[in-house]
Every structure is written in C-alpha cells, then in structure tokens.
Design an enzyme around this catalytic site. Structure first.
Site, PDB file in Angstrom:
ATOM      1  N   ASN A 164       0.802  -1.233   0.000  1.00  0.00           N
ATOM      2  CA  ASN A 164       0.000   0.000   0.000  1.00  0.00           C
ATOM      3  C   ASN A 164       0.832   1.279   0.000  1.00  0.00           C
ATOM      4  O   ASN A 164       0.361   2.315  -0.469  1.00  0.00           O
ATOM      5  CB  ASN A 164      -1.046  -0.010   1.127  1.00  0.00           C
ATOM      6  N   GLU A 263       4.655  -3.746  12.291  1.00  0.00           N
ATOM      7  CA  GLU A 263       3.569  -2.771  12.097  1.00  0.00           C
ATOM      8  C   GLU A 263       2.438  -3.551  11.464  1.00  0.00           C
ATOM      9  O   GLU A 263       2.511  -3.904  10.287  1.00  0.00           O
ATOM     10  CB  GLU A 263       4.006  -1.656  11.144  1.00  0.00           C
ATOM     11  N   CYS A 297      -3.406   1.184   6.822  1.00  0.00           N
ATOM     12  CA  CYS A 297      -3.718   0.604   8.136  1.00  0.00           C
ATOM     13  C   CYS A 297      -4.097   1.694   9.144  1.00  0.00           C
ATOM     14  O   CYS A 297      -4.488   1.388  10.258  1.00  0.00           O
ATOM     15  CB  CYS A 297      -2.563  -0.236   8.633  1.00  0.00           C
ATOM     16  N   GLU A 473       8.340   3.248  14.435  1.00  0.00           N
ATOM     17  CA  GLU A 473       9.107   3.673  13.264  1.00  0.00           C
ATOM     18  C   GLU A 473       9.011   5.183  13.139  1.00  0.00           C
ATOM     19  O   GLU A 473       7.922   5.749  13.250  1.00  0.00           O
ATOM     20  CB  GLU A 473       8.540   3.019  12.002  1.00  0.00           C
TER      21      GLU A 473
END
Ligand code: ADP
Length: 492
Positions: A164, A263, A297, A473
């Site tokens: 994505n 993640e 997400c 991150e």
C-alpha cells in the site's frame, strides 16, 4: 484532459530491465525465473521481474554480512551524507518514481507524489539521527569502576514491506537501519516490487557500498522468509503487513531469537463529538477514510458521530463523498483509484452485504464502480446507522467504505473505540481542551489524531499497541529499533 495511458507506461518501463539488487548489482534470479507485475487499474502486464528464491536470498545475506563490518565502522557523518544524497535523488526523480508507483499500485498521482516526498523525508530525518547516536557514562556502586553504555548497530536486518506504500514503508525501515550502521535485505510485496527496485538504482547511484542495501522481488515470500529466519547472521526482521502474517513471523523468530519490529493491522476509530468543528471533522474524516482508496492501516475504519450532529454530519459527508472522482490514478482529476486486486473487492462486498443484512442503510455507493476495466474499482460508499457489531466495524475493511455509527456519551464511545484487539491509529474531533487530554489518555492506540486526520510524519514515533504491533518507526526512538545496547564495565 485526455492522457494516453498506454504511452505513459511505455515511457516509464520500455527498455527497463530490473534485476534483484544483490551485492551492488542487478541480477537475474539464480534459477532464471521471473514473475509478472500487473497494473491494478487495467489488469495489464507492466513488466516481468526476477523471482528471488532461497539461493538468491542466501546470496543477499552473504553480501549483507560481508558488508557489515566496514559499514558499521563508516563514520556516521558519511552514512548520513549518503542518506541525504539518496533523498535528494528521490526528489529529483519524483515524477518518474510516482508514475511507476501509480502504475503498479493504482493510487492517484497526487498521492504518489506525496508519498515520494514522505518516503524521502525518512532518509533525511534518519540522516540527522545517525549523527546523534549517543552512549552514556554511568556511576558504579564500586568507587574503582565506571560503566560505559554503548549503542551499536544490530547487524544484518531483513525488511519486509506491503503494497500500500511501496516507497515509504521501505524507507521508514531502511532509513534508520542504514543510519544505525546495519546492512539490509529488503523484500517488497509481490504486487509492487517496481518502486523498490527503482529505489535500488538510487541507492546504487549515490554510492552506498555493495552489499549494504539488497532488494529482492519474489512472487512467493516463503523461500525468502524461510531462508532469513533460519540464518543466524540475520539479527532482526522488521515487517509491515497483516496481523495474521505478523503472528507467523513472531513464531518464526523463535528459532534463532531475532529481534522483531512489527507494524500490523488496525481498526481505527474516528470520533466526532457534538462540539466539534463540523466542517473540519467532515474534511478530516474524508481525508482519513478515502486516502489510497481506503487501503491504509491508519484509515478511519469506524466513524463514530455523536447523536446531536449525526444527521448533519452524514449529509455533509455523503455530499462530499459523492463528488470524489473515481478512475485511473494517472488521470489528473482522480481522487479514488482502484483496489489492489479482486480479493480486496470481495472483502468489501462481504462487509457491505453484512451491514445491509443487519439493517444499516446504504446512503451512497454500495456497489462496484460502473466503469470497471479490471473489476477493481469500487464506488465510494457511505453506510448510515452502522453499528459496532457489524463486520464493517469488526474487521479492517481496507476500501472506500465509510460506516457512520451513532453514539450518545463519551464513556460509551470510548468503550466501543477500545473494543477491538487492534490499537494502531485513532482520531477524534472536539473543541473542548479538557476532553482532548481525557480522551487521548483513555484511547488504547499508539497514534492519536485530535482534530488532525493525517498525523503521520517522519519526526513522530509511528506504531501500534495490542495486536497492532511491536516497536516504533520514525521519531527519535525509531533508530533504537536498529541499535543494540551493550555496556562496558571498566575497572580502574
Ligand atoms: P497484505 O494483506 O497487506 O497483502 P501481507 O501480510 O500478506 O499483507 O503481506 C505483507 C508482506 O509480507 C508482503 O511483502 C508479503 O510478501 C509478505 N509475506 C506474506 N506472507 C509472508 C510469510 N509467511 N513470511 C514472510 N513474509 C510474508
């Protein structure tokens, strides 16, 4: 404006012959295999790329391991300088990179251009952090001893990324890894390897030493995954993708006790209180819901609206949604591109029909888009009177479908918002400052946007709680994921 879409594809990809990027060179797969990358907007073949298997992965691990001592010993300022050069070249090639991304991923060009700048910002940010890797000197309880805390690169790392955000998910891992002095083996998603391989050219051109960055495209992630998890020389895996695969990787990591950063999926609540700035809340909800056709997400998955403004919000939201242009992402006026593939559409169909069966009203859409060359276009959909027990609120929809769920009280909406095993992003709109702190402290999510629907930036520590992941991150803490802490106790 009419664009010749086929012509754009030819301009970008004719004569391009990507290999897997291993030890500073682009190579065919050892067994000669290739796989096809297709355009999700048309279903057309874009390009065939080498299909990495176990022996290619092993070659990349060998290269990364051999390159590690020299890269760790390279002055941080030199590592930072290379990262900055790579970021600058990404921006110089922004139009080409963005076009390749839209071709293989489908997102509108404005979003692809934005993603290239966002992706480059991780390299720049971590170039700065490379120069700020400090240690500590600590008092010892014995008078004739001193403790020195050292922070050093973890070693060889494997980075697995989803489709994505083909550029930003890679640089959000690679930036801190390279800044810390790690060497890396990257595996982009099978749907979108071209952007990553194009970035490989940039890392090669700016002069990263051979073996420091390796990028492998593979149609099947398992030979890659099995090889890196079995190899003791790979000390860490960082993964962005589904919670389901994340759990498999946690289990895989046990064999050689690797450090993991994950993640994973989300199920973001977007809460609009009665006292919100209504127009800002509608604009924010649209931006959060429909970015990348709802395939992120951190996209709003459940839109909770307090009863006093529910009707007004729903009408405004539906009116704005109906004005969004659906189409091929290369066309300049497109706001919503295709879904990545047909299984993505099937999930949406399941969610919409479950909502209907449970008595929700489809205010807008609810069907595939009429002009649909590849079957992957979905009409932006607004569902009224949705509820938390519907599939559309239980699972991450990953598509342009907005369920609007009414609520009465703050306590009630917090219980519903937190009533999920996921905890990545959450959003709320209110003009009450006390409520901002109260609600932020109670939301069980790693990312909270208060009157802010797009909170992601390189300086912020992105990541989830609960089943949304491990580690962060970006931000100042992002580099810690790639640093090992050691201490030296010195007797005087
Ligand atoms: P999505 O649902 O977004 O496609 P996935 O979790 O399936 O997410 O994929 C994200 C990334 O993980 C991709 O690069 C994919 O190839 C990789 N992947 C999928 N399954 C595995 C696995 N079992 N081991 C390692 N990587 C995997």
């Amino acid at each position: 404006m009419q664009l010749d879409l086929a012509q754009i594809t030819h301009q970008m990809l004719d004569g391009v012959n990507y290999g897997n990027y291993i030890n500073g060179e682009f190579r065919a797969a050892a067994n000669g295999k290739v796989f096809d990358v297709t355009n999700p907007a048309t279903g057309d073949l874009l390009l065939s790329v080498p299909d990495a298997g176990a022996s290619d992965t092993l070659a990349a691990v060998d290269a990364a391991y051999a390159a590690l001592p020299a890269w760790m010993a390279t002055p941080a300022a030199t590592r930072a300088d290379l990262l900055r050069k790579a970021a600058a070249l990404m921006l110089e090639r922004r139009e080409r990179l963005a076009t390749i991304m839209t071709l293989e991923q489908g997102k509108p060009m404005t979003e692809s251009r934005g993603e290239i700048a966002y992706a480059a910002s991780f390299l720049t940010w971590f170039a700065g952090e490379a120069e700020r890797i400090y240690g500590d000197i600590v008092h010892n309880s014995a008078p004739n001893k001193r403790i020195f805390v050292l922070r050093q690169a973890v070693g060889v790392v494997a980075l697995i990324t989803p489709w994505n955000f083909p550029a930003a998910m890679l640089t959000r891992k690679l930036g801190p890894a390279l800044a810390a002095g790690c060497t890396a083996i990257c595996k982009p998603a099978e749907q979108t390897p071209l952007t990553a391989l194009e970035l490989g050219r940039i890392f090669q051109e700016v002069g990263f030493p051979a073996g420091v960055v390796n990028i492998l495209a593979a149609s099947d992630p398992l030979p890659f995954s099995d090889t890196i998890f079995a190899d003791d020389r790979v000390r860490k895996v960082s993964f962005t993708g589904s919670t389901e695969v994340g759990k498999i990787l946690i289990r895989n990591s046990a064999a050689t006790v690797k450090r993991m950063s994950l993640e994973l999926g989300g199920n973001a609540p977007f809460i609009v209180f009665d006292d919100a700035d209504l127009s800002a809340a509608v604009t924010g909800a649209i931006a959060s819901k429909f970015r990348n056709a709802g395939q992120t997400c951190v996209c709003a998955n459940r839109i909770f609206v307090q009863r006093g403004i529910y009707d007004q919000f729903a009408d405004l939201f539906a009116a704005k949604t109906s004005a969004m242009k659906v189409g091929n992402g290369l066309l300049p006026d497109t706001i919503i591109g295709p879904l990545i593939d047909l299984p993505a559409r099937e999930k949406i169909e399941r969610h919409v029909s479950d909502a209907k069966a449970h008595g929700a009203d489809i205010m807008l859409g609810g069907l595939p888009y009429p002009e649909n060359p590849s079957g992957t276009f979905w009409t932006p959909t607004v569902i009224r009177n949705a509820s938390s027990d519907m599939l559309v609120a239980q699972e991450e929809t990953f598509g342009p479908v907005a369920p609007l769920i009414p609520f009465d009280t703050e306590d009630e909406v917090l219980a519903q918002a937190n009533g999920t095993p996921f905890g990545l992003a959450s959003y709320f709109y209110t003009r009450d400052v006390s409520r901002v702190m109260r609600v932020a402290e109670k939301l069980e999510f790693g990312i909270i946007g208060a009157n802010d629907a797009l909170p992601s930036v390189a300086q912020a520590p992105f990541g989830g709680v609960k089943q949304s992941g491990l580690g962060r991150e970006g931000g100042a803490v992002g580099i810690d994921e790639y640093l090992e802490v050691k201490y030296l106790s010195l007797g005087l």
